[in-house]
Each structure stands twice: as structure tokens, then as C-alpha cells.
Design a protein around this motif. Structure first.
Motif, PDB file in Angstrom:
ATOM      1  N   ILE A   1       0.847  -1.201   0.000  1.00  0.00           N
ATOM      2  CA  ILE A   1       0.000   0.000   0.000  1.00  0.00           C
ATOM      3  C   ILE A   1       0.879   1.247   0.000  1.00  0.00           C
ATOM      4  O   ILE A   1       0.631   2.210  -0.732  1.00  0.00           O
ATOM      5  CB  ILE A   1      -0.942   0.003   1.223  1.00  0.00           C
TER       6      ILE A   1
ATOM      7  N   GLY B   1      -2.803   3.129  -3.317  1.00  0.00           N
ATOM      8  CA  GLY B   1      -2.854   1.886  -2.549  1.00  0.00           C
ATOM      9  C   GLY B   1      -4.044   1.823  -1.614  1.00  0.00           C
ATOM     10  O   GLY B   1      -4.494   0.736  -1.237  1.00  0.00           O
TER      11      GLY B   1
ATOM     12  N   MET C   1      -4.136  -3.712  -3.658  1.00  0.00           N
ATOM     13  CA  MET C   1      -3.401  -3.670  -2.391  1.00  0.00           C
ATOM     14  C   MET C   1      -4.313  -3.614  -1.161  1.00  0.00           C
ATOM     15  O   MET C   1      -4.061  -4.293  -0.169  1.00  0.00           O
ATOM     16  CB  MET C   1      -2.437  -2.485  -2.378  1.00  0.00           C
TER      17      MET C   1
END
Length: 602
Positions: A382, A389, A396
Motif C-alpha cells: 500500500i 494503494g 493492495m
């Protein structure tokens, strides 16, 4: 492999701490057979086609899709990999079951949970504890995906304390059936399963008993609504209520009062399988983060070239490499132990149960280490994606949410940390692992004068191997002192057990990575293992820091005065490098290889 060879090569569970392991004697992913590689590739293709391609539907809580893909997995034979051929399975070895679990689990945490619940705790208890009639009746349906299984252990008041459940089983007056009454919660696959493994207490028995219960709503079985969870959103998770549910006496699983043992042994298998299930997830997260970092430009430079990002990618790859090494090292030990027992005349049931139980320490270590590594990996994924992210548009955030449950499944990581040390001490008391002799030797070494000779580290990874041996001395010093000080009351000192377990975990993972690299360098050449050598050194460097922190915490918490000073000096001696590695250089070597391949490539 002959029984003689196997006996010579495999250590008993926990003995890695006190006996040297030769690199030739461990199994690595580079040792996969052609059959295993074909199975892996088949599962990867299935995962990409059926699971990864439908990620958005899984995230939208499409429970029907989970059931549909499970049915397809059954048709492909993936649900029956570990099931003997006599009951409709493929009858493959333990490593093959690990491979299928690893590569089928990375597309969606929802599917991974459904698969693990069905094949592990849904099917295996019958395979390993059922009567011949029970196995013939139920296992073929489960192995092919005609039926799906679920496991009813957890209750509102009985989570980690699994044996304290209040669900009851009452024998009928004619002695032909039991009536089950009670409430179970967090039951994976409850929404579409045809069969439950249910744990209930008969009268005032000390231990619970297992039952095979067919899911029939007209038999007093009702389900709660689907739980809305942080992750694994398309995994069917419901409460299950039993109201005078009638179960024939022949559906008791194993013997009366044996339910707690069934539950614990199912968890041992589940723990190492959960580690496997996290590995390819890490691989995909690392690859996705790497590709994004290669494409994303800031200040007219691809962020993959920034040192801060290279550091993250190198650490992500390194933890995966070590986790993979340790998981397949333990899996082969289990497979060999099963083969040994079968050669000695044990039944498949007994051989598999005892084979896995032998390595319960390693199973707990792996469960903790790899579940935390996949969480850290997704968190860094992330971070590399930055603001993107945090968006559902990228994979993610779902990976991060799905990873979180792994630290709770199969016994929380806190329980497993304490369990690993507790089991090791019990093995020592039974004479299965000699801790007293090595711990005494470490105590004597602390009293002696240290050598000031400069060792010869001309052989590959020789200093690293010596460092692992010294880290084992730290554990023996800390654990030996704790046992001596607290004796049977050691269980009450949980913070101390947690510190000791953190040391134990790092020893096993670091040693596994080093042995994997050493073995492969000998057969493929050192030049071909340049990045793996760097990862082994980097993992150990981080492990030493963890050992120092936890060793110091344990020592200052249980020792005082001269004893404390002596142990702290020992900690310093046993964690001292002769040649400190250049950590920045190691990370650069790893990250540069990742960038060149544009994927996790080890």
C-alpha cells in the motif's frame, strides 16, 4: 526414499535447535519434482482464470461465486489432493498438498478461506479420525466437491479456550442417537456446506466430543445472517444454531471425549497450510508493488530507483524467501516422517496424524512468521502505491484486509508463540529433545573465557551459519534460565514466553534461508545465487536485531545482579558479528534483481 536414509536425514520436531542440519538434508522449492511443477502450474492457471480475474466479484460479497469456483476446484481434483485414492482423492504427498494450498490461495482471501476450511478442517478430521464406514460415506463427496464441509468449534464464550464450549450432546433413551443443542460462531462455509464437523460436550465430560452432522434445516439447524467482515468478504461466515439436532451414534467422530485432540491436531495441519496459503499472496503483492514502482514516476524518476522504495522491495522479497524456505523444509520433514511410519506398519491415518504432530512446534512457528510477513508485505505494498494503494481500484487494500485474519486463524499468533516454546519444553521433559545438555554447556561457556581467535570464514555463509549457532545459544540461555527459575509455573509468565518464542522463530527462519541458499549455491554455483546470498544475509541481520531486543527484555525481566550482568554479556557475545554486513549494499543487490526481472523471481 528408503527408511534407512530417512532415519539418518530427518530430525525430530524441535531438534533443529540443538542439532546441526546439513544443507543437503533439507528440501527446497528448487527440489520440486516434475509432477509437482505440473501441479503448481495447473493451479496457477486455475487461480488466474477463476479467482484473480473475478477479484471485484469476490470483493462485492458474491458468495455464490465462491461456491461456484469451489465446485470447479473439486472437478479439477484440487479439493482431494491430500485424500487417499480409496476415497476419491489424488492421494498425493504432503508437499503436493502444500503446493496446491499455496498457489490456489493468492487470488482472493475469500476463496482461500473457503478452500482451507473445506479441505483442512472440513474433510481431514473424517479422513484421519473417521471409521471406515464414515470415510466411505462422506469423504468421496467432499473430495470431489459434490459436498462442502464446515467446522463448528468456536462459540461466543469459547475462542482460544476451545475446550470450554457449552454445546451439548445428549444420548437418547434408546441409545441410538444424540441430540445436539448449542450455538457456534464464525463458521466458514456455513452458507453452502452440506456437512458440519461439530464439537459438543456429553454430560459432564472433561473434554468435548466430535460429531459428523449433515446440514439439514428440518433437523433443528438454523443459520445466522452472513457476517460483514473487514476482509475475506465473499467467504460465507455465519453463526450456526443447533436445536435438538438428532445425530446417529455412528456419526460420533473417533471416541467420546476425543474432540479436543481432534481439534488440536486439525489445527497443527491448518497452521502449516496457512503459512503456505500466505506465500503466493506475498509473491503477487511484491510483484504488483514492483510493477507499479517501475511505472510510477516522481521528480522525473521511476520510484523503483529511489532508495526508500528499493529498501521496502528488498525486505518484502527477503521475508518471502525465508518463509518459503522454512515452510517447505518443515513440509518435507512431515512427509518423510509419514513415510517412515507407514513403512513401519502404521495406517495412513496414524502415520499422518503422528507425522504432523511431531512437527507441531515448527507448524506454530511458521503460522506466526508467515502470517505476520504477509501482513507487513501488504502494508508496504500500500505504501509503495501511495494514495492509490488506499483505493479499491488497486489490489493492495483488499490484500491488506484479507491478510489480517491470518494472525487470528488456527489459534491467534499470541497463542501459537507460547505454544511453540511450551511444546519444546514438554518435548525436552519427555526426552525427545535434549535441551538440558546444550543449555548446561551454554551456562558453562558463559563462565569461561571467550576465545579471541579470528575465525576462518572462507566458506560460503560460514559466518552466518556460526551466527545462527550462537543465536541458538541465546535461546538456550534464556529458556534454560526461565525453566530453572519458574519451573511448572512458567506458563504464567506469558510476556517471557513471547520473548523466547520470538527468538525461536527467527532462528528457524534464518537457518532455513541460509541452508536453502547454501544447498542451491553448491549445485547451481555461487554466481547464480548472488541475490539469494544477499537475502540470507539480510534476513539474518534483521533476525539478530530481533534476538537482541527480545533477549534483553527477557533477561532484565527475570534476572538480577551478577546473574543479569553475566547473561547480558552472554547476549552481547552471542550476537556479535566479526564482519558486519553492508545492509544497504545487500538491499540494492536484491532490489536491482527484482527491477531487472520486473517480478518476484527467486
Amino acid at each position: 526414499m528408503s527408511t534407512e536414509t530417512t532415519t539418518k536425514e530427518i530430525l525430530r520436531g524441535g531438534q533443529f535447535l540443538v542439532k546441526e542440519t546439513n544443507c543437503e538434508d533439507i528440501f527446497t522449492p528448487e527440489d520440486f519434482s516434475e509432477e509437482q511443477k505440473m501441479m503448481r502450474d495447473s493451479v496457477i492457471e486455475f487461480n488466474d482464470r477463476e479467482i484473480v480475474a473475478n477479484r471485484d466479484r469476490f470483493e462485492a460479497k458474491d458468495y455464490a461465486l465462491t461456491q461456484e469456483v469451489m465446485t470447479k476446484a473439486g472437478e479439477m481434483g484440487f479439493l482431494g489432493v491430500a485424500v487417499p485414492e480409496a476415497y476419491g482423492g489424488l492421494g498425493m504427498g504432503f508437499i503436493s498438498t502444500m503446493i496446491v494450498c499455496e498457489y490456489i490461495s493468492s487470488g482472493s482471501g475469500s476463496f482461500s478461506t473457503a478452500f482451507g476450511a473445506h479441505t483442512g478442517i472440513g474433510t481431514m478430521p473424517i479422513t484421519l479420525y473417521g471409521t471406515e464406514a464414515q470415510k466411505q460415506k462422506y469423504v468421496p463427496k467432499l473430495a470431489t466437491g459434490e459436498w462442502f464441509g464446515a467446522y463448528c468449534l468456536t462459540e461466543p464464550g469459547a475462542g482460544s479456550d476451545a475446550n470450554s464450549g457449552k454445546t451439548t450432546a445428549t444420548l437418547s433413551e434408546d441409545g441410538k442417537s444424540y441430540k445436539i443443542n448449542g450455538q457456534k460462531m464464525w463458521i466458514s462455509n456455513a452458507g453452502f456446506c452440506k456437512l458440519f464437523i461439530v464439537f459438543a460436550r456429553i454430560e459432564n465430560d472433561k473434554n468435548i466430543t466430535g460429531f459428523i452432522v449433515e446440514n439439514n434445516p428440518s433437523n433443528g439447524i438454523t443459520l445466522g445472517e452472513e457476517e460483514h467482515k473487514l476482509g475475506i468478504r465473499a467467504s460465507s461466515t455465519r453463526q450456526v444454531f443447533f436445536n435438538d439436532t438428532v445425530v446417529p451414534v455412528e456419526n460420533m467422530l473417533s471416541e467420546r471425549g476425543n474432540g479436543f485432540k481432534i481439534a488440536m491436531n486439525a489445527l497443527n495441519i491448518g497452521r502449516i497450510k496457512l503459512a503456505a496459503a500466505c506465500l503466493d499472496s506475498q509473491r503477487r503483492i511484491t510483484t504488483n508493488a514492483l510493477k507499479y514502482a517501475t511505472e510510477r514516476k516522481q521528480f522525473k524518476t521511476a520510484i523503483v530507483d529511489f532508495g526508500a522504495i528499493k529498501s521496502k522491495l528488498a525486505e518484502m522479497a527477503t521475508s518471502l524467501y525465508a518463509g518459503e524456505a522454512a515452510s517447505y523444509r518443515a513440509a518435507k520433514n512431515i512427509e518423510d516422517r509419514i513415510a517412515l511410519r507407514m513403512a513401519a506398519g502404521n495406517s495412513h491415518q496414524e502415520a499422518e496424524l503422528k507425522g504432523v504432530e511431531e512437527y507441531a512446534i515448527e507448524c506454530s512457528i511458521l503460522k506466526v512468521a508467515v502470517s505476520e510477513d504477509v501482513q507487513n508485505c501488504s502494508d508496504e505494498g500500500i505504501q509503495i502505491f501511495g494514495g492509490m494503494g488506499f483505493s479499491e481500484e488497486t489490489p493492495m487494500e483488499a490484500a491488506w484486509r484479507d491478510a489480517r485474519i491470518a494472525r487470528i486463524y488456527e489459534g491467534t499468533n499470541e497463542i501459537n508463540r507460547m505454544l511453540s516454546v511450551g511444546l519444546l519444553i514438554k518435548k525436552a521433559m519427555k526426552g525427545h529433545v535434549d535441551l538440558l545438555g546444550p543449555a548446561t554447556a551454554v551456562g558453562n561457556e558463559l563462565m569461561g573465557i571467550p576465545s579471541f581467535d579470528i575465525p576462518d570464514y572462507s566458506e560460503l555463509l560460514s559466518e552466518e551459519k556460526e551466527m545462527v549457532a550462537k543465536l541458538k545459544k541465546v535461546f538456550l540461555m534464556v529458556a534454560g534460565s526461565a525453566v530453572q527459575k519458574y519451573g511448572p509455573a512458567l506458563d504464567e509468565h506469558q510476556m517471557l514466553l513471547l520473548a523466547a518464542s520470538n527468538i525461536l522463530i527467527e532462528i528457524y527462519l534464518a537457518e532455513s534461508a541460509i541452508l536453502r541458499t547454501e544447498k542451491n549455491a553448491k549445485r547451481f554455483g555461487e554466481a547464480a545465487q548472488k541475490e539469494q546470498i544477499a537475502m540470507s544475509k539480510l534476513y539474518l541481520y534483521n533476525a539478530v536485531d530481533t534476538v537482541i531486543k527480545n533477549g534483553k527484555e527477557a533477561i532484565v525481566s527475570m534476572a538480577e545482579g551478577d546473574e543479569q550482568r553475566m547473561m547480558l554479556m552472554g547476549l552481547k557475545r552471542f550476537t556479535k558479528y566479526t564482519n558486519q554486513p553492508n545492509v544497504v549494499e545487500l538491499r540494492n543487490i536484491i532490489a536491482d534483481k527484482l527491477k531487472a526481472e520486473n517480478k518476484y523471481c527467486f
